[in-house]
Design a protein around this motif. Structure first.
Motif, PDB file in Angstrom:
ATOM      1  N   TYR A 142       0.836  -1.198   0.000  1.00 49.56           N
ATOM      2  CA  TYR A 142       0.000   0.000   0.000  1.00 49.56           C
ATOM      3  C   TYR A 142       0.871   1.248   0.000  1.00 49.56           C
ATOM      4  N   VAL A 143       0.372   2.290  -0.650  1.00 51.65           N
ATOM      5  CA  VAL A 143       1.002   3.599  -0.598  1.00 51.65           C
ATOM      6  C   VAL A 143      -0.065   4.594  -0.153  1.00 51.65           C
ATOM      7  N   VAL A 144       0.280   5.375   0.853  1.00 51.90           N
ATOM      8  CA  VAL A 144      -0.592   6.440   1.348  1.00 51.90           C
ATOM      9  C   VAL A 144       0.045   7.754   0.919  1.00 51.90           C
ATOM     10  N   ILE A 145      -0.753   8.614   0.287  1.00 50.47           N
ATOM     11  CA  ILE A 145      -0.252   9.909  -0.169  1.00 50.47           C
ATOM     12  C   ILE A 145      -1.146  10.989   0.423  1.00 50.47           C
ATOM     13  N   ALA A 146      -0.515  12.015   0.999  1.00 55.49           N
ATOM     14  CA  ALA A 146      -1.282  13.120   1.570  1.00 55.49           C
ATOM     15  C   ALA A 146      -0.569  14.434   1.291  1.00 55.49           C
ATOM     16  N   THR A 147      -1.354  15.486   1.135  1.00 55.36           N
ATOM     17  CA  THR A 147      -0.811  16.815   0.902  1.00 55.36           C
ATOM     18  C   THR A 147      -0.678  17.536   2.235  1.00 55.36           C
ATOM     19  N   THR A 148       0.472  18.188   2.417  1.00 53.25           N
ATOM     20  CA  THR A 148       0.730  18.955   3.639  1.00 53.25           C
ATOM     21  C   THR A 148       0.546  20.443   3.359  1.00 53.25           C
ATOM     22  N   LEU A 149       0.320  21.199   4.411  1.00 51.71           N
ATOM     23  CA  LEU A 149       0.115  22.647   4.269  1.00 51.71           C
ATOM     24  C   LEU A 149       1.436  23.388   4.106  1.00 51.71           C
TER      25      LEU A 149
END
Length: 108
Positions: A34-41
């Motif tokens: 699995y790959v989790v991708i999230a955008t940071t501020l």
């Protein structure tokens, strides 16, 4: 595995990461499931997210095998899961979701 992914997603969501995506690679030939991708501020937000993940996941037995980070992109290796915390600019530039979705589709 789903509980682990859901816990990671919940932590990121609770701490205001944006556009969280989970890519299931269990049926593809890749180094993780699995790959989790999230955008940071911003870079401080990315650092904070990393600390929250460590604080909340280590007591559950999660092992952080490697962390590579700079102000635009943090990669966390949990063995069978990669977590990418990316600035909006880097996320748009590298478009990991498209790359990961195409894995295994073009076999010679």
């Amino acid at each position: 595995m789903n509980e682990r992914i859901e816990k990671i997603k919940a932590i990121l969501d609770d701490k205001k990461a944006e556009n969280i995506e989970i890519v299931d690679l269990t049926k593809k030939e890749y180094i993780v499931d699995y790959v989790v991708i999230a955008t940071t501020l911003n870079s401080k937000h990315a650092f904070s997210l990393l600390n929250y993940l460590k604080t909340d996941l280590k007591p559950l037995g999660e092992e952080f095998l490697r962390v590579d980070d700079n102000e635009d992109w943090t990669i966390i290796d949990l063995g069978d899961i990669f977590i990418h915390l990316m600035s909006e600019e880097h996320r748009e530039k590298y478009n990991l979701e498209e790359f990961l979705e195409e894995l295994g589709e073009h076999k010679a």
